[in-house]
Design an enzyme around this catalytic site. Structure first.
Site, PDB file in Angstrom:
ATOM      1  N   ASP A  48       0.789  -1.241   0.000  1.00 36.13           N
ATOM      2  CA  ASP A  48       0.000   0.000   0.000  1.00 36.13           C
ATOM      3  C   ASP A  48       0.824   1.296   0.000  1.00 36.13           C
ATOM      4  OD1 ASP A  48      -1.544  -2.123   0.847  1.00 36.13           O
ATOM      5  OD2 ASP A  48      -2.306  -1.139   2.628  1.00 36.13           O
ATOM      6  N   TRP A  72       6.172 -10.058   1.124  1.00 33.42           N
ATOM      7  CA  TRP A  72       5.657  -9.340   2.296  1.00 33.42           C
ATOM      8  C   TRP A  72       6.362  -9.839   3.552  1.00 33.42           C
ATOM      9  CZ3 TRP A  72       3.135  -9.977   6.962  1.00 33.42           C
ATOM     10  CH2 TRP A  72       2.481  -8.854   7.471  1.00 33.42           C
ATOM     11  N   PHE A 104       1.902  -0.833   9.962  1.00 37.51           N
ATOM     12  CA  PHE A 104       0.920  -1.049   8.907  1.00 37.51           C
ATOM     13  C   PHE A 104       0.464   0.300   8.330  1.00 37.51           C
ATOM     14  CE2 PHE A 104      -1.113  -5.549   9.185  1.00 37.51           C
ATOM     15  CZ  PHE A 104       0.135  -6.121   9.062  1.00 37.51           C
ATOM     16  N   SER A 105      -0.525   0.249   7.454  1.00 37.85           N
ATOM     17  CA  SER A 105      -0.904   1.444   6.692  1.00 37.85           C
ATOM     18  C   SER A 105      -1.490   2.560   7.557  1.00 37.85           C
ATOM     19  CB  SER A 105      -1.903   1.053   5.602  1.00 37.85           C
ATOM     20  OG  SER A 105      -1.203   0.337   4.613  1.00 37.85           O
ATOM     21  N   GLU A 230     -10.683  -2.466   4.217  1.00 40.24           N
ATOM     22  CA  GLU A 230      -9.361  -1.922   4.525  1.00 40.24           C
ATOM     23  C   GLU A 230      -9.211  -0.520   3.923  1.00 40.24           C
ATOM     24  OE1 GLU A 230      -6.564  -5.877   4.762  1.00 40.24           O
ATOM     25  OE2 GLU A 230      -6.828  -5.082   2.772  1.00 40.24           O
TER      26      GLU A 230
HETATM   27  C1  FRU Z   1      -3.908  -3.640   2.612  1.00 41.64           C
HETATM   28  C2  FRU Z   1      -3.286  -4.071   3.922  1.00 41.64           C
HETATM   29  C3  FRU Z   1      -3.683  -3.136   5.035  1.00 41.64           C
HETATM   30  C4  FRU Z   1      -2.559  -3.306   6.016  1.00 41.64           C
HETATM   31  C5  FRU Z   1      -1.372  -3.515   5.117  1.00 41.64           C
HETATM   32  C6  FRU Z   1      -0.332  -4.452   5.670  1.00 41.64           C
HETATM   33  O1  FRU Z   1      -3.243  -4.097   1.491  1.00 41.64           O
HETATM   34  O2  FRU Z   1      -3.675  -5.406   4.223  1.00 41.64           O
HETATM   35  O3  FRU Z   1      -4.955  -3.377   5.584  1.00 41.64           O
HETATM   36  O4  FRU Z   1      -2.406  -2.192   6.843  1.00 41.64           O
HETATM   37  O5  FRU Z   1      -1.871  -4.025   3.897  1.00 41.64           O
HETATM   38  O6  FRU Z   1       0.799  -4.484   4.873  1.00 41.64           O
END
Ligand code: FRU
Length: 506
Positions: A48, A72, A104-105, A230
């Protein structure tokens, strides 16, 4: 790039000198599949876009980043800056995981009034509001492992410190509790946060970014729910002088073309509650590869969106080597009233014109309607924008191909009133059986003519049809670069055909 236009009987050939991208020993940023007009990290994994904000002449882009691998992993916030949202300079990592978890985001605001006390009135802090994701809690089966925290920068984003009393918004017992997007709601002089809370968006308000009060929930019974919600974003946009509010909500899985996608709602917001004006489910991009997108903050009435050009179905497996995944082109958002409802339009920002090498107009093709193949363009530029209008809306397609028979087809299917991207024969696909697909976007516009714009790169295509009402983004991986471009028009008149080769941003 040296482009020669040669007119043959009813057919044009564009000859381009081999680009950097095709040379034998690729340099970083010029490897096979590397995008030349889009941001991707120099190396390793991204998902993201985060914390997008304009401040003192710079657009800041933070991004979910794992600096140790091309898959990831423990999330950091990478950081890049740009003067124009097109040319990016990657900076040192802004936020590292810590004892509260992965980063995270989330979003970044400029605290101009120093409501947080983290800066001073002369030197406002840039404040990042992000989700701390505790992997140990997750493993232990806890339901409170995602919490919202702060970090701040007093030097315009160069260095960052975590706030000492994190988290500022504790999890009330909802497993998926993440992705805060914060903005200043001037009318009530307060901060508003949109937060994804499993199957809905929860709005919180705060006077100081540290103390948050729940205002309302939205969406449990509305929109698509094929997966968890999300990355929300709530912002105002005007249509004919009237203010509306747009709420973006990404969902994974459950997108219209499988896997990840971003839906949106248009409605009203009163400082507490968001009320949609229509119950129709709409998607900002129907393609397989535009996810988790949000808008830049601090850009006044202008709203620019950037998404992650990936899909959780296969993002960890796409066949790039040094880096994995990129962002979409930044897109200007507007509202449009059509077909009895209000829709969002997205189009590449005008700043993209800065890297247009030259515009090749091919008006004479109006006359060439031989064998259904409107034009054959050999040796396409490596990255380019292709635009045209049609005089009627019948079937047509644009075919990108190479000598080994691999091809990507983007077109319009008149019978079912929808555009499509067919990547079933586009190249490598064995890395995931869900990858080779045909995806569709319904045509919203009721106009008798169609307007078609493609942004094509070595491994991505973005379609903006009918003025940005019907959009689709897809990635693809041909074994050899596509060198041919055909437009199959079935005798339909195509006008204002333009090709704009793009210079590399790297
Ligand atoms: C969306 C997500 C978010 C999370 C992030 C983790 O792609 O799953 O909800 O914060 O990626 O990397």
């Amino acid at each position: 790039m040296d482009i020669k236009r040669i007119l043959l009987t009813g057919c044009f050939i564009l000859a381009a000198t081999a680009s950097q991208a095709q040379k034998a020993t690729p340099k970083l940023y010029h490897e096979q599949y590397r995008l030349q007009a889009h941001f991707s990290p120099k190396e390793k994994w991204t998902n993201d876009p985060n914390g997008m904000v304009y401040y003192k002449g710079n657009y800041h882009l933070f991004f979910q980043y794992y600096p140790k691998a091309t898959v990831w992993g423990p999330m950091h916030w990478g950081h890049a800056v740009s003067k124009d949202m097109i040319h990016w300079k990657q900076l040192p990592i802004a936020l590292y995981p810590d004892k509260l978890g992965y980063i995270f985001s989330g979003s970044v605001v400029v605290d101009e009034n120093n409501t947080s006390g983290l800066g001073t009135n002369d030197k406002p802090a840039m404040v990042a509001i992000f989700t701390h994701h505790d992997p140990k809690g997750e493993k232990a089966g806890s339901s409170v492992y995602q919490n919202q925290s702060l970090a701040y920068s007093l030097d315009e984003g160069t260095t960052w410190a975590k706030y000492t009393s994190n988290p500022v918004l504790k999890n009330p017992g909802i497993k998926d509790f993440r992705d805060p997007k914060v903005f200043w709601y001037a009318k009530d002089k307060k901060w508003m946060m949109s937060l994804a809370t499993k199957d809905r968006i929860t709005f919180y308000s705060s006077p100081n970014l540290k103390d948050w009060t729940k205002e309302s929930d939205f969406g449990q019974m509305l929109g698509a729910h094929g997966g968890v919600w999300e990355c929300p974003d709530l912002f105002p946009l005007k249509l004919n002088g009237k203010e509306y509010w747009v709420l973006l909500v990404s969902i994974n899985p459950g997108g219209p073309n499988k896997g990840s996608a971003t839906q949106y709602f248009v409605g009203h917001f009163d400082g507490k509650t968001f009320t949609p004006s229509s119950t129709q489910t709409k998607w900002i991009d129907y393609g397989p590869d535009d996810y988790a997108g949000v808008t830049f903050g601090n850009t006044g009435s202008r709203k620019v969106f950037l998404g992650w050009m990936g899909n959780w179905l296969y993002a960890n497996q796409v066949p790039t080597v040094k880096w994995r995944n990129a962002m979409t082109i930044p897109r200007e958002l507007s509202l449009k009233l059509t077909a009895g409802d209000i829709f969002l339009t997205s189009n590449p920002v005008e700043e993209l014109d800065k890297i247009v090498n030259k515009t090749i107009k091919i008006d004479a093709l109006l006359l060439a309607k031989n064998n259904n193949v409107f034009s054959v363009i050999k040796q396409t530029p490596s990255q380019y924008v292709l635009k045209f209008n049609t005089k009627a809306v019948k079937d047509y397609s644009v075919v990108l191909s190479n000598a080994t028979g691999e091809k990507l087809v983007v077109g319009y299917d008149a019978k079912n009133t929808r555009y499509y991207i067919d990547r079933t024969k586009a190249g490598q696909s064995a890395f995931n059986k869900q990858f080779a697909s045909v995806t569709y976007v319904p045509r919203v516009s009721l106009l008798p003519t169609s307007n078609f714009q493609l942004l094509v790169e070595a491994s991505s295509v973005e379609l903006f049809a009918d003025g940005g009402l019907s959009n689709m983004t897809g990635v693809f991986f041909p074994k050899k670069p596509y060198t041919r471009l055909s437009i199959v028009n079935n005798g339909m008149e195509i006008e204002k055909l333009q090709i704009q080769p793009l210079r590399s941003i790297w």
